[in-house]
Every structure is written in structure tokens, then in C-alpha cells.
Scaffold this motif. Structure first.
Motif, PDB file in Angstrom:
ATOM      1  N   LEU A  56       0.853  -1.187   0.000  1.00 38.21           N
ATOM      2  CA  LEU A  56       0.000   0.000   0.000  1.00 38.21           C
ATOM      3  C   LEU A  56       0.892   1.242   0.000  1.00 38.21           C
ATOM      4  N   VAL A  57       0.586   2.183  -0.901  1.00 43.57           N
ATOM      5  CA  VAL A  57       1.303   3.462  -0.972  1.00 43.57           C
ATOM      6  C   VAL A  57       0.345   4.529  -0.458  1.00 43.57           C
ATOM      7  N   GLY A  58       0.791   5.315   0.512  1.00 38.47           N
ATOM      8  CA  GLY A  58      -0.065   6.363   1.064  1.00 38.47           C
ATOM      9  C   GLY A  58       0.612   7.070   2.214  1.00 38.47           C
ATOM     10  N   ARG A  59      -0.197   7.688   3.047  1.00 43.77           N
ATOM     11  CA  ARG A  59       0.309   8.386   4.236  1.00 43.77           C
ATOM     12  C   ARG A  59       0.019   7.557   5.471  1.00 43.77           C
ATOM     13  N   GLU A  60       0.749   7.847   6.522  1.00 44.23           N
ATOM     14  CA  GLU A  60       0.456   7.341   7.864  1.00 44.23           C
ATOM     15  C   GLU A  60       0.009   5.891   7.919  1.00 44.23           C
ATOM     16  N   GLY A  61       0.953   5.007   8.081  1.00 44.71           N
ATOM     17  CA  GLY A  61       0.636   3.596   8.250  1.00 44.71           C
ATOM     18  C   GLY A  61       0.669   2.773   6.984  1.00 44.71           C
ATOM     19  N   LYS A  70      -0.629  15.921  -0.444  1.00 43.59           N
ATOM     20  CA  LYS A  70      -1.310  15.596  -1.702  1.00 43.59           C
ATOM     21  C   LYS A  70      -1.485  14.093  -1.898  1.00 43.59           C
ATOM     22  N   VAL A  71      -0.961  13.302  -0.970  1.00 36.61           N
ATOM     23  CA  VAL A  71      -1.057  11.844  -1.034  1.00 36.61           C
ATOM     24  C   VAL A  71      -2.190  11.397  -0.125  1.00 36.61           C
ATOM     25  N   SER A  72      -3.099  10.584  -0.655  1.00 34.17           N
ATOM     26  CA  SER A  72      -4.199  10.039   0.146  1.00 34.17           C
ATOM     27  C   SER A  72      -3.656   8.998   1.124  1.00 34.17           C
ATOM     28  N   ARG A  73      -4.416   8.728   2.166  1.00 32.76           N
ATOM     29  CA  ARG A  73      -3.991   7.702   3.131  1.00 32.76           C
ATOM     30  C   ARG A  73      -3.813   6.347   2.450  1.00 32.76           C
ATOM     31  N   LYS A  74      -4.727   6.012   1.573  1.00 29.69           N
ATOM     32  CA  LYS A  74      -4.641   4.791   0.759  1.00 29.69           C
ATOM     33  C   LYS A  74      -4.687   5.252  -0.690  1.00 29.69           C
ATOM     34  N   ASP A  90      -4.187   2.560  -8.946  1.00 29.69           N
ATOM     35  CA  ASP A  90      -4.662   3.737  -8.232  1.00 29.69           C
ATOM     36  C   ASP A  90      -5.894   3.323  -7.433  1.00 29.69           C
ATOM     37  N   LEU A  91      -5.966   3.754  -6.184  1.00 33.13           N
ATOM     38  CA  LEU A  91      -7.079   3.373  -5.305  1.00 33.13           C
ATOM     39  C   LEU A  91      -8.105   4.499  -5.201  1.00 33.13           C
ATOM     40  N   ALA A  92      -8.503   5.037  -6.350  1.00 35.39           N
ATOM     41  CA  ALA A  92      -9.476   6.131  -6.420  1.00 35.39           C
ATOM     42  C   ALA A  92      -9.001   7.324  -5.598  1.00 35.39           C
ATOM     43  N   SER A  93      -7.713   7.631  -5.709  1.00 35.43           N
ATOM     44  CA  SER A  93      -7.125   8.738  -4.955  1.00 35.43           C
ATOM     45  C   SER A  93      -7.642  10.076  -5.456  1.00 35.43           C
ATOM     46  N   THR A  94      -7.591  11.065  -4.601  1.00 31.46           N
ATOM     47  CA  THR A  94      -8.065  12.407  -4.942  1.00 31.46           C
ATOM     48  C   THR A  94      -7.199  13.054  -6.022  1.00 31.46           C
ATOM     49  N   ASN A  95      -5.886  12.975  -5.873  1.00 34.84           N
ATOM     50  CA  ASN A  95      -4.970  13.660  -6.788  1.00 34.84           C
ATOM     51  C   ASN A  95      -4.388  12.770  -7.886  1.00 34.84           C
ATOM     52  N   GLY A  96      -4.760  11.516  -7.909  1.00 36.50           N
ATOM     53  CA  GLY A  96      -4.343  10.632  -8.982  1.00 36.50           C
ATOM     54  C   GLY A  96      -2.931  10.086  -8.857  1.00 36.50           C
ATOM     55  N   THR A  97      -2.662   9.114  -9.713  1.00 41.18           N
ATOM     56  CA  THR A  97      -1.364   8.450  -9.795  1.00 41.18           C
ATOM     57  C   THR A  97      -0.924   8.496 -11.249  1.00 41.18           C
TER      58      THR A  97
END
Length: 139
Positions: A56-61, A70-74, A90-97
Motif C-alpha cells: 500500500l502506498v499512502g500516508r500514515e501507516g 497531496k497523497v491520500s492515506r490509501k 490507483d485506489l481512487a485517490s483524490t490527486n491521482g497516480t
């Protein structure tokens, strides 16, 4: 008839973390290197993905944690399922991959030297075959 309120408790032993082993040959090294980041101290950071599995690529954990608003948690997922079967999703992130400058909407196949952009982070994906394991490598 009265109903008693119940609570659900998750037993971590019954809900294991994402798969961390797969069909990636033991002599293949797979790495993700931070090339650009809003924090200059993070450049050069290397994540060892050689065991294979799903990260998993994201923030915090997240398995691959990127300190970037600009990075979503998941945000995204990297799946290493076997030789040449490396997938970025891409896990439906806000800012895209982005993969090599093109935005992905679902999943894309990864190969050696691909460039992944997530938020203000630029990551390089490397697959090095016939490697010798190094003890104490950074993850």
C-alpha cells in the motif's frame, strides 16, 4: 421484542495484513526509490519490495509511507505477483497516480525504470535480476 446492541471486534489474527510473498524469484531485487519529494531529506530513500506481494502506498501507516498532503492515506497499491507480473493500481485517490507522466485510472503494468508520480513525490521502479541479497538493507 427488545434487541441487544452488539459490537463487532476484529481479531487481527483472523484479518492478516496484505500478502508479502509471491512468485518473485529469490535472486530478483525489486526496489522503489524516491527521486523527488517536497522534503529534501527523503530523496534517495529506498523501499525494498523484493519479497513480492502487495504494498500500500499512502500516508500514515502505509507500507510505502509518503509524507505529503497531496497523497491520500490509501493512494495506490503495488502488486508483485510473479516474474514480470508487476502492477500499479490507483485506489481512487483524490490527486491521482501517474506512470511515466500518464495518469492511470485503474491499473497499469510496471517494468524496470518506470517512473511513478504520487502527489509531489517522484519514485523510480527498478527490477534487478540475478542479485545477491544484502543483509541489513533499508526498507
Amino acid at each position: 421484542m427488545t434487541h441487544k446492541a452488539s459490537t463487532t471486534v476484529v481479531d487481527p489474527r483472523l484479518a492478516p495484513r496484505r500478502l508479502k510473498e509471491s512468485l518473485v524469484p529469490s535472486d530478483t531485487g525489486i526496489y522503489l526509490r524516491v527521486e523527488e519529494t517536497p522534503l529534501s531529506t527523503g530523496v534517495g530513500r529506498i523501499f525494498n519490495l523484493s519479497p513480492g506481494g502487495v504494498y500500500l502506498v499512502g500516508r500514515e501507516g502505509a507500507d510505502i509511507d509518503l509524507d505529503d498532503e497531496k497523497v491520500s492515506r490509501k493512494h495506490a497499491e503495488i502488486g508483485l505477483y510473479g516474474p514480470g507480473a508487476y502492477i500499479l493500481r490507483d485506489l481512487a485517490s483524490t490527486n491521482g497516480t501517474r506512470l511515466n507522466g500518464r495518469r492511470i485510472t485503474d491499473r497499469a503494468k510496471l517494468k524496470h525504470t518506470d517512473v511513478i508520480s504520487i502527489g509531489d513525490h517522484v519514485l523510480s521502479f527498478s527490477v534487478i535480476e540475478k542479485t545477491v541479497p544484502v543483509i541489513g538493507g533499508q526498507t
